[in-house]
Design an enzyme around this catalytic site. Structure first.
Site, mmCIF file in Angstrom:
data_model
loop_
_atom_site.group_PDB
_atom_site.id
_atom_site.type_symbol
_atom_site.label_atom_id
_atom_site.label_comp_id
_atom_site.label_asym_id
_atom_site.label_seq_id
_atom_site.Cartn_x
_atom_site.Cartn_y
_atom_site.Cartn_z
ATOM 1 C CD GLU B 157 -2.898 0.672 2.511
ATOM 2 O OE1 GLU B 157 -3.002 -0.489 2.952
ATOM 3 O OE2 GLU B 157 -3.527 1.625 2.969
ATOM 4 C CB SER B 208 -10.671 3.847 6.959
ATOM 5 O OG SER B 208 -11.208 3.516 5.727
#
Lengths: 782, 386
Positions: B157, B208
């Protein structure tokens, strides 16, 4: 039957002359004790708890031997030891906390008790806390004085410094997975610098560098008010405490998005475990709000805020290179779940390099600080103070102690602190490399030891009570007082067996100190006074024989015999049940009998040979000798050894308790006794005259020895003399405390283990001997 | 927590050079996607080739054409899928091909719908590979294989975010900007920032949750910290507090609210500034601090609550970022992630807070393609792994 001198000793009784009667302030544990003498007030009004502080004095009786009545100058076999009680006023600080909703009743109570005496005009009140504005008018109406408002942060810092300096084991770490969950820290020699994170409505982060200097280095708005406000909105809970209760039951994983919810497991490359919260409240973004229960939401919120505060506090600690963070403020209020979450966060973010610490008396910080700010002229901060276990309520999972009620239904918490007679400090010869703890075993950790020692001390209460009554046979009301003292101690022991962390780490020392403090509190200042006087007289009569015997030996044998002598003398300890039974029993029990009871060599810990080797080298410059029992122990055991040191050219500082505890030698008793001994022994007389033998008081009032609280003038003397050997004698000082203490200098620890259970845990039998000679840097104990 | 991680040169120093025409024979079969499956949003980057020769067009299977047509002719897919056409980048060269980069997003919770759609478009027959990152690349790996015969090549990521940022910034000269006069609505404006000499800088990726990275050179970075109080927290709390159901709705509510009815300000406690510590009276002392009062709760609006939530989360991210930047001795902080999408309130707040609390020594920067860098990084990775 009366063929032994020891039995005669038993026959000697003192006759206390009560010079004046004092009214006991300690009749029952009640609200606002000693209010009549109160001088200064401070009040800290918080949103839910109010804390009141006041300065007062209590009357203490002390035993005093009139000058010139040196009891044994005529060496009669039986004589009465005359003594008087001297009444002295001792300063005491009282701190009380209760729920703010009862503030009116409490002020009414103060008004009634103070205004009735027309005293209020001379007092003044300092106020702090958010409620000090709101209730200012009420205070003025009730007490007729305008409270002076003090800055909250100033008060907080002053309060924290005061507690950390004066209350032993004030700070603790919390770990839910550890048993016990609480670990109280021994007082270290260095207090500053530290970080204080105050979590009230918002969060203030303060760097404290000294008594005078602190700085607000940051803060965050996400604090207790966020938990309270947001929590109420989200759960409909009635208040802060209900929110905490909800959080206890909840499961945050139903509301938070965990790493596992995103990754189906750990995020391996970053080392993020699956259980880690990736997004607080992240699940609430996807599901209907009806899917979430109030407890789950409350717990998630608690974790969110605690984690956040922990992380931010940690960033500041790292930025300023601080290793200790103390937490205060109502958000934590020593609530286990909150402390757990904050501790977890600090350890996680700092990779265990920063220590999250909490305070036992956290709730009192503001009130203490406000009090101190108003009382500079009382010089409160110049003195040392100590927690009065007898008059303080325990620390019970952060909640108020409900065992005391006023007038009928308010549950309150207490803290009382007594002023030490002299300022205390850290013993200068302790090793700086090893953390010092004045306790060998933490009974909170060791259930078996806890059970044993509590029942052991419970079992000794009858004898203690009898002694106490006997010591004041002619004083009215002594039986009633003694029984109430016993009841109080039984209650306390019961509390401690359920809540071993209620007063810091539970240790043999804390139990012994509780007994001593209770006896003093119930006005039995020295139950063993007559006993001690009698034994001293007896031992003095044996002194010449003992010296003759020693002087007939070769130097090497004498050195051996001197250690045997200290050990045999140390058997005479009224604090040990086994010995008390022997001494009170029908058979003769004297010095030789005691020696015969001792373990044969090799002892349990046996460094005698190394000690003897050491004696062949250059004599010590100055020996600091902490003595134990009076009577045979001191006169026939300790003094001959001291005489030998003096003969070899060493200087000796003889350290004795400042206040009585059991039959331990006190400074006040030691000085006249040394004069008497000097009449019999030129070496001791000359050394006294030349200032080579220096009797000194330790500042302690316990059968144990807490080297973190040693009288400052003794510290200065030890430093001035350049002491190079420490001798610690007796079970209370060398075993229960200081067995594992490490020193900068040589140390000799001598004790007889007069307790079968303890001996067994150490691998021996009753009357096992510990003779541990330790050199710095090579601490092996044979 | 910080993880020292030097992205290997093959995965992070991606530049046009690496995909020159000489490597054309090695390029993977179309379609080319990069995908970032986050906790809340899935971000999809699609490369539409614009240099298709007639020969190539003849050989192209019908499915491929259909997919291209479907993605490029629509800007909404189903109820929740969206193409951010304003972010579209034309004339981009990737893998030796010229084309258009399209930026598409949908909620990760609608993954099943997405897979159904992909199935109906015949993706399964193409048997292709997609580079994917984000936790969902692991979570949905099996479903992708079973439903649409797609093999997910999983890519880290943070590696992909950094390489995506470098690529986009190099190809879009007005990618980076800052907010001038963020406190003053009349004078506040978005100003392009020349980010051609970027190192070192800090990246605060607000999805998030939040990750904070320090980037010291091309492909050289380290994760210094993170916080779980991120976009998911804002949206989750807003849903619970206001009953809203989408990020856009929450932001819209916040735009019309006033947090000072909810928060306790310094002046609410001290009657003005807390001069002793130099704290201005208008600063928030306690987020939601007024809400323990029953009366205050009764009079508060949804809009106020949404605003307070947004301010709380934003300020918190700002202060953690600021402290990290100070600890790391870095002056430029780039905020990215989908929390900032349509969220000028937070951007301005961050800009102001970074400036105010650092006395002007820190600068908050933003990138136009906010949340898409991970997906772009994956698309680039596809080129390397073909």
């Amino acid at each position: 039957m009366m063929d032994s001198a020891v039995v005669e000793v038993m026959g000697i009784t003192g006759s206390p002359t009560v010079t004046q009667s004092i009214s006991l302030p300690h009749e029952e544990m009640h609200f606002f004790r000693n209010l009549a003498n109160a001088k200064r007030f401070a009040i800290d009004i918080g949103g839910s708890l109010t804390k009141i502080a006041y300065f007062s004095t209590v009357s203490h009786r002390r035993v005093r031997v009139p000058e010139g009545s040196d009891s044994d100058s005529n060496e009669q076999n039986t004589e009465k030891v005359n003594f008087t009680y001297e009444v002295c006023q001792a300063p005491r600080l009282h701190f009380i906390k209760f729920e703010t909703k009862y503030i009116q009743e409490c002020l009414d109570f103060i008004q009634k008790h103070l205004l009735g005496q027309g005293l209020i005009g001379q007092k003044f009140v300092k106020a702090t806390g958010g409620g000090s504005y709101k209730y200012s008018k009420l205070i003025e109406d009730k007490l007729g004085i305008t409270p002076e408002k003090e800055d909250e942060m100033d008060c907080l810092i002053k309060g924290a410094n005061f507690l950390l300096k004066n209350v032993s084991q004030e700070a603790f770490t919390y770990d839910r997975r550890r048993s016990p969950e609480y670990h109280f820290l021994p007082p270290g020699p260095v207090l500053f610098p530290y970080l204080l994170v105050n979590v009230g409505s918002g969060v203030s982060i303060l760097k404290v560098e000294s008594e005078e200097k602190y700085e607000r280095i940051g803060g965050t708005a996400t604090g207790g008010g966020t938990f309270w406000g947001l929590g109420t909105l989200l759960t409909g809970a009635k208040g802060f405490d209900e929110l905490l209760r909800l959080a206890e039951e909840g499961d945050h994983r139903k509301v938070d998005m965990l790493v596992r919810d995103i990754y189906s497991g750990d995020y391996v490359t970053l080392g993020l475990p699956g259980d880690l919260i990736a997004s607080s409240f992240g699940k609430a973004a996807h599901l209907n709000s009806g899917d979430f229960s109030a407890p789950d939401v409350a717990r998630s919120l608690l974790f969110t805020i605690a984690n956040d505060i922990g992380q931010i506090a940690c960033l500041y600690a790292l930025q300023h290179n601080l290793k200790r963070i103390y937490f205060g403020g109502y958000f934590l209020r020593n609530h286990p779940l909150t402390m757990y979450a904050v501790s977890y966060a600090i350890r996680y973010w700092s990779k265990e390099t920063v220590e999250p610490l909490f305070l036992r008396h956290e709730g009192y910080l503001g009130a203490i600080g406000a009090f101190l700010k108003g009382t500079e002229e009382l010089h409160t901060e110049k003195y040392s103070w100590q927690e009065n276990y007898a008059g303080s309520s325990g620390f019970m999972n952060g909640e108020l102690d409900t065992s005391y009620e006023f007038p009928s239904r308010i549950s309150v918490g207490f803290l009382e602190m007594d002023r030490a007679q002299r300022p205390v400090g850290y013993f200068p010869l302790l090793s700086p490399d090893v953390e010092y703890s004045p306790d060998t075993v933490n009974l909170a950790e060791d259930v078996e030891a806890r059970t044993y020692w509590i029942s052991c001390f419970e079992g000794s209460l009858d004898r203690i009570t009898e002694r106490a009554i006997e010591s004041q046979a002619s004083v009215a009301g002594s039986i009633d007082r003694a029984l109430r003292c016993k009841r109080k101690l039984l209650d306390r022991f019961r509390t401690l067996s359920i809540e071993p962390c209620a007063y810091g780490n539970l240790t043999v020392r804390s139990l012994l100190n509780t007994i001593e403090q209770c006896l003093r509190e119930f006005d039995f200042p020295d139950p063993y006074f007559s006993q001690k006087q009698g034994e001293n007289s007896f031992a003095l009569r044996e002194f010449d024989n003992q010296l003759r015997l020693l002087d007939s030996l070769t130097s090497e044998s004498r050195n051996v015999e001197l250690i045997w002598g200290v050990l045999a003398g140390n058997v005479f300890d009224w604090g040990a049940n086994a010995v008390a039974a022997l001494l009170e029993g029908p058979a003769t029990f004297g010095f030789e009998e005691a020696k015969a009871e001792l373990q044969r060599r090799p002892w349990l810990v046996d460094s005698l040979d190394r000690w003897l080797e050491r004696l062949k080298k250059k004599a010590h410059r100055c020996i600091t000798f902490f003595v134990d029992n009076s009577g045979i122990d001191f006169v026939l055991g300790v003094l001959p050894l001291v005489r030998e040191f003096l003969r070899n050219g060493s200087r000796v500082i003889l350290c004795a308790n400042s206040e009585p505890a059991l039959n331990d030698m006190t400074y006040d008793e030691m000085v006249p006794l040394l004069r008497l001994v000097g009449g019999k022994c030129n070496v001791i007389q000359d050394a006294m005259d030349q200032g080579r033998l220096m009797p000194h008081e330790t500042g302690q009032d316990s059968p144990c020895l807490d080297l973190s609280r040693i009288s400052q003038d003794l510290i200065q003397l030890i430093e001035r003399e350049g002491s190079d050997l420490v001798i610690i004698e007796g079970m209370g000082r060398a075993i229960h405390t200081n067995l594992s203490a490490k020193f900068k200098t040589e140390v000799l620890k001598l004790a007889v283990i007069k307790n079968a259970w303890l001996a067994k845990t150490l691998g021996g039998e009753v009357f096992s001997v510990v003779c541990s000679y330790e050199e710095p840097d090579s601490f092996q104990q044979c | 927590m910080s993880t020292e991680k030097n992205g290997s040169s093959n995965s992070t120093t991606i530049s046009r050079r690496n995909f020159s025409t000489s490597e054309k024979s090695e390029i993977p079969p179309m379609p080319w996607f990069g995908m970032d499956i986050g906790g809340t949003l899935t971000k999809l980057v699609y490369f539409e080739p614009t240099d298709i020769t007639p020969d190539e067009a003849d050989m192209e299977v019908e499915t491929l054409k259909n997919i291209r047509r479907y993605l490029t002719k629509n800007s909404a897919y189903g109820n929740t899928g969206r193409r951010d056409s304003h972010l579209q980048m034309n004339d981009v060269y990737i893998g030796g091909r010229k084309g258009i980069l399209h930026f598409i997003r949908f909620p990760t919770s609608k993954m099943a719908t997405f897979l159904d759609l992909a199935k109906s478009k015949g993706m399964a027959t193409l048997a292709s590979t997609v580079c994917a990152t984000g936790g969902g690349a692991y979570k949905f790996e099996n479903q992708f294989l079973q439903e649409v015969n797609l093999k997910l090549h999983k890519f880290d990521e943070l590696d992909s975010t950094i390489s995506g940022m470098e690529f986009i910034d190099a190809h879009n000269h007005c990618e980076c900007f800052y907010w001038a006069n963020p406190k003053d609505d009349s004078r506040c404006e978005k100003v392009p920032f020349d980010f051609s000499d970027p190192y070192p800088f800090m990246v605060v990726n607000v999805g998030s949750g939040v990750s904070m990275l320090v980037v010291t050179g091309p492909g050289k970075y380290r994760r210094v910290t993170g916080t779980s109080l991120g976009g998911g927290t804002f949206l989750g709390l807003c849903c619970l507090l206001t009953g809203c159901s989408s990020f856009e709705e929450a932001i819209q509510l916040a735009a019309n609210g006033d947090n000072t009815c909810v928060d306790k300000l310094v002046k609410d406690i001290y009657g003005g500034d807390y001069e002793k510590f130099g704290l201005h009276g208008d600063l928030v002392a306690s987020s939601f601090g007024q809400m323990n009062s029953k009366d205050r709760r009764a009079s508060v609006t949804k809009e106020d609550l949404a605003r307070a939530t947004l301010v709380t989360i934003t300020n918190n991210i700002g202060s953690i970022a600021r402290m990290c930047a100070v600890n790391e001795e870095i002056s430029r902080v780039v905020f990215i992630g989908n929390f900032l999408r349509v969220n000028t309130i937070s951007m301005k707040l961050l800009s102001y807070a970074m400036d105010y609390w650092s006395s002007g020594s820190l600068k908050a920067l933003f990138l136009e393609h906010e949340g898409y860098f991970g997906a772009v990084g994956c698309l680039l990775e596809l080129m390397r792994n073909a």
